[in-house]
Design an enzyme around this catalytic site. Structure first.
Site, short mmCIF file in Angstrom:
data_model
loop_
_atom_site.label_atom_id
_atom_site.label_comp_id
_atom_site.label_asym_id
_atom_site.label_seq_id
_atom_site.Cartn_x
_atom_site.Cartn_y
_atom_site.Cartn_z
N ASP A 64 -12.16 16.43 -6.46
CA ASP A 64 -12.94 17.32 -7.34
C ASP A 64 -14.29 16.74 -7.76
O ASP A 64 -15.34 17.26 -7.37
CB ASP A 64 -12.11 17.78 -8.56
CG ASP A 64 -11.40 16.65 -9.30
OD1 ASP A 64 -11.61 15.47 -8.95
OD2 ASP A 64 -10.64 16.95 -10.24
N ASP B 95 -2.44 5.47 -15.01
CA ASP B 95 -1.53 5.18 -13.89
C ASP B 95 -2.34 4.86 -12.64
O ASP B 95 -3.57 4.99 -12.66
CB ASP B 95 -0.57 6.36 -13.64
CG ASP B 95 -1.32 7.68 -13.67
OD1 ASP B 95 -2.46 7.74 -13.18
OD2 ASP B 95 -0.74 8.66 -14.18
N ASP C 115 -2.91 5.54 -8.60
CA ASP C 115 -2.62 6.35 -7.41
C ASP C 115 -3.16 5.62 -6.19
O ASP C 115 -4.22 5.01 -6.23
CB ASP C 115 -3.29 7.72 -7.52
CG ASP C 115 -2.71 8.55 -8.66
OD1 ASP C 115 -1.54 8.32 -9.01
OD2 ASP C 115 -3.44 9.40 -9.21
#
Ligand code: ATP
Ligand code: MG
Length: 442
Positions: free
Chosen positions: A146, A68, A70
Site C-alpha cells: 500500500d 510484530d 512479518d
C-alpha cells in the site's frame, strides 16, 4: 543484469531499487525478535531469499518498537511448511504460513504480484473465493503493497534495506504516500483510506497531498467493504494508542460517518455538546490506559461510541410510556443492529455495551441490598467506569458517581446499610423461602 530487466520491461517504468547497506541504516539484529531471526536464517539456509517487511522495518527505521514481525520470501507456502514443523498454512484467498514460537507468531508470505482484485489483505467477502495466489518476485511484491513506508525490505543475506518505491525518502520526510496511482489504489481497496489515517496518526506523519486528495471524494467506497473487515480495522484505529487523534482525523476526512453513521449524525446535531465530550473522554481514557499497559475493552468503546444514539432512541421510547430499563433495552437492540450492518461486532462486545448501558439505570438503585447485588454483576466495574465518564463529560450524575466511589473505598458501609432495610426480608426468609429453596439439603 538489472539494466536488462528494466529495458525489457517497458510497460513498468521502475527505477532500480535503492540498496541501503548495513552501515547506512539503524536496524540491528538485536532489535529483531529471536523467533523472527530464526525464521529468516532457516529460510536463508534452505536456499531461499528471506526479508523482514512491512510495519516492522518501518518501525525499526523510525526507532520504534515493532508490534510484530512479518517475513517475505520466494519460498512457496508448501516449501515454507516443509521447512518449519511449527508452521501452518492459513488463508483461503492467499495462503501464507504462520510459524509459531510459544506465544509469538511470525507471518511468512510468499512474494506476490499485483492483481486486480478489490481486496488485498482483508477478510474474504462471503462466497467470493478469489484466485489470489499470483506469486511474483520481490519487486512485484514491493509494488503491490500500500504505502511506500510499508514497502521496505530488510535482507538477512547482507543486512541491507532494499527500497523499490522511495520509502526511505518518505520515512525521512514523515510522509504517507500510496504506491502508484492514488485513485486506482483506493478503488482497488478502499480500506487503504483508513490505513492512511491510522499510520499518519500513529507515526506523526503527514498524508502527502496526492494521497490525501482522493479521500474526500472516495469515502463512500468504504460502505461496500464487508462489515467484518471494517470492524477489524476499527479495532486497530481505536486501540492503537492514539484513539483521540485518530477520531479527529477520521472526522476531518468524513470517514467516521461511514464507520459510525448514527454517531456521526448525533455529532452533527449536537456539536460541542455532550456526545462529543463523552466520546472524547472515552477515547482519551483509552489512550491513557494503553499508555499505562492496561487492557482496553472493545465493548466499552462500543458503549461510548453509540451512547448518544442509544440514549436518543431510548428517550423516544420513554415518551411513549415505557419504563427506562425497557426503553434502554429496546434502544440498544435498534442501535446495535443498525451498527452491525456497517461494522460486524462480535456478540461478546455488543453484549458488554448493552450491560454497561443497562447498568446506568440500575446503578441508581442504591437502597437495601441492591448495591451488594450490583457489585457482583460481572460488568459492574465497566458500568461504574462508564458512569464516571458521563460525569466527567458533564452529564448530571455526579452525586450518584460519588456515592459509588465512596462505597468502593469503604466497603464496610455496605454491611451497615444492608442490615437495615433488608431485616424484615430476612425474617420472612426464615419462615418459608429458605426452606422451599433448598429442600434436598435439609
Ligand atoms: P501495523 O504496525 O499496524 O501492524 P503494518 O504495516 O505491519 O502495520 P499490516 O496490516 O500488519 O500493517 O500489514 C503488513 C504489510 O502488508 C503492510 O506493511 C503492507 O506492506 C501490506 N499491506 C497490508 N494491508 C495492505 C493493503 N490493504 N494493501 C496493500 N498492502 C497491504
Ligand atoms: Mg503488521
Amino acid at each position: 543484469m538489472k539494466t536488462t530487466i528494466e529495458t525489457s520491461n517497458v510497460s513498468r517504468i521502475q527505477p532500480r531499487p535503492q540498496v541501503i547497506p548495513r552501515a547506512e541504516h539503524n536496524i540491528s539484529r538485536d532489535q529483531i525478535s529471536e523467533s523472527a531471526l530464526k525464521v529468516l536464517y532457516r529460510l536463508k539456509n534452505g536456499g531461499y531469499g528471506a526479508y523482514l517487511v512491512g510495519g516492522s522495518v518501518r518501525d525499526l527505521l523510525l526507532g520504534r518498537e515493532p508490534k510484530d514481525f512479518d517475513v517475505a520470501t520466494d519460498a512457496r507456502p508448501e516449501q515454507i511448511r516443509e521447512l518449519f514443523r511449527n508452521s501452518r498454512l492459513i488463508g483461503r484467498r492467499f495462503r501464507l504460513a504462520h510459524v509459531r514460537y510459544g506465544d509469538e507468531i511470525i507471518e511468512v508470505s510468499t512474494f506476490r504480484a499485483h492483481h486486480n482484485t478489490f481486496e488485498d489483505e482483508g477478510v474474504v467477502a462471503e462466497g467470493r473465493i478469489l484466485q489470489d495466489n499470483v506469486y511474483g518476485t520481490i519487486d512485484d511484491d514491493a509494488w503491490r503493497r500500500d504505502f511506500t513506508v510499508n514497502s521496505l525490505y530488510y535482507n538477512i543475506e547482507d543486512f541491507s534495506v532494499i527500497d523499490y518505491v522511495g520509502g526511505m525518502k518518505d520515512i525521512r520526510a514523515g510522509r504517507i504516500r500510496l504506491i502508484g496511482n492514488p485513485d486506482q489504489r483506493y478503488i482497488e481497496d478502499p480500506v487503504r483510506m483508513l490505513r492512511a489515517v491510522r499510520f499518519a496518526v500513529k507515526l506523526g506523519f503527514r498524508i502527502e497531498p496526492e494521497t490525501e486528495e482522493p479521500i474526500f471524494r472516495l469515502t463512500e467506497l468504504l460502505a461496500d467493504i464487508p462489515p467484518a473487515r471494517l470492524f477489524e480495522e476499527c479495532i486497530k484505529l481505536f486501540t492503537g494508542g492514539s484513539a483521540l487523534q485518530t477520531f479527529e482525523q477520521l472526522r476531518h476526512y468524513d470517514l467516521f460517518r461511514i464507520l459510525f453513521p448514527q454517531t456521526d449524525a448525533a455529532l452533527q446535531m449536537q456539536e460541542g455538546g455532550f456526545p462529543h465530550t463523552l466520546l472524547i473522554h472515552a477515547l482519551g481514557n483509552t489512550d491513557s490506559r494503553i499508555a499505562e499497559g492496561k487492557p482496553v475493552s472493545p465493548g466499552f468503546l462500543i458503549a461510548a461510541l453509540l451512547w448518544i444514539p442509544m440514549l436518543e432512541t431510548a428517550r423516544a421510547y420513554m415518551e411513549t410510556g415505557l419504563s427506562e430499563l425497557d426503553s434502554i433495552n429496546l434502544a440498544s437492540d435498534v442501535v446495535i443492529s443498525k451498527q452491525v450492518s456497517r461494522t460486524a461486532m462480535p456478540r461478546r462486545y455488543t453484549q458488554m455495551a448493552r450491560d454497561i448501558w443497562q447498568l446506568q439505570t440500575r446503578l441508581r438503585r442504591i437502597k437495601g441490598n441492591h448495591p451488594q447485588k450490583l457489585l457482583t454483576h460481572p460488568k459492574f466495574r465497566a458500568g461504574y467506569d462508564f458512569l464516571l465518564l458521563r460525569t466527567e463529560a458533564g452529564e448530571n450524575e455526579k452525586e450518584l458517581a460519588d456515592w459509588w466511589t465512596t462505597l468502593l473505598a469503604n466497603p464496610e458501609m455496605l454491611n451497615a446499610q444492608a442490615s437495615r432495610p433488608s431485616e424484615p426480608r430476612k425474617r420472612r426468609r426464615r419462615g418459608g423461602r429458605n426452606r422451599s429453596r433448598k429442600p434436598p439439603a435439609e
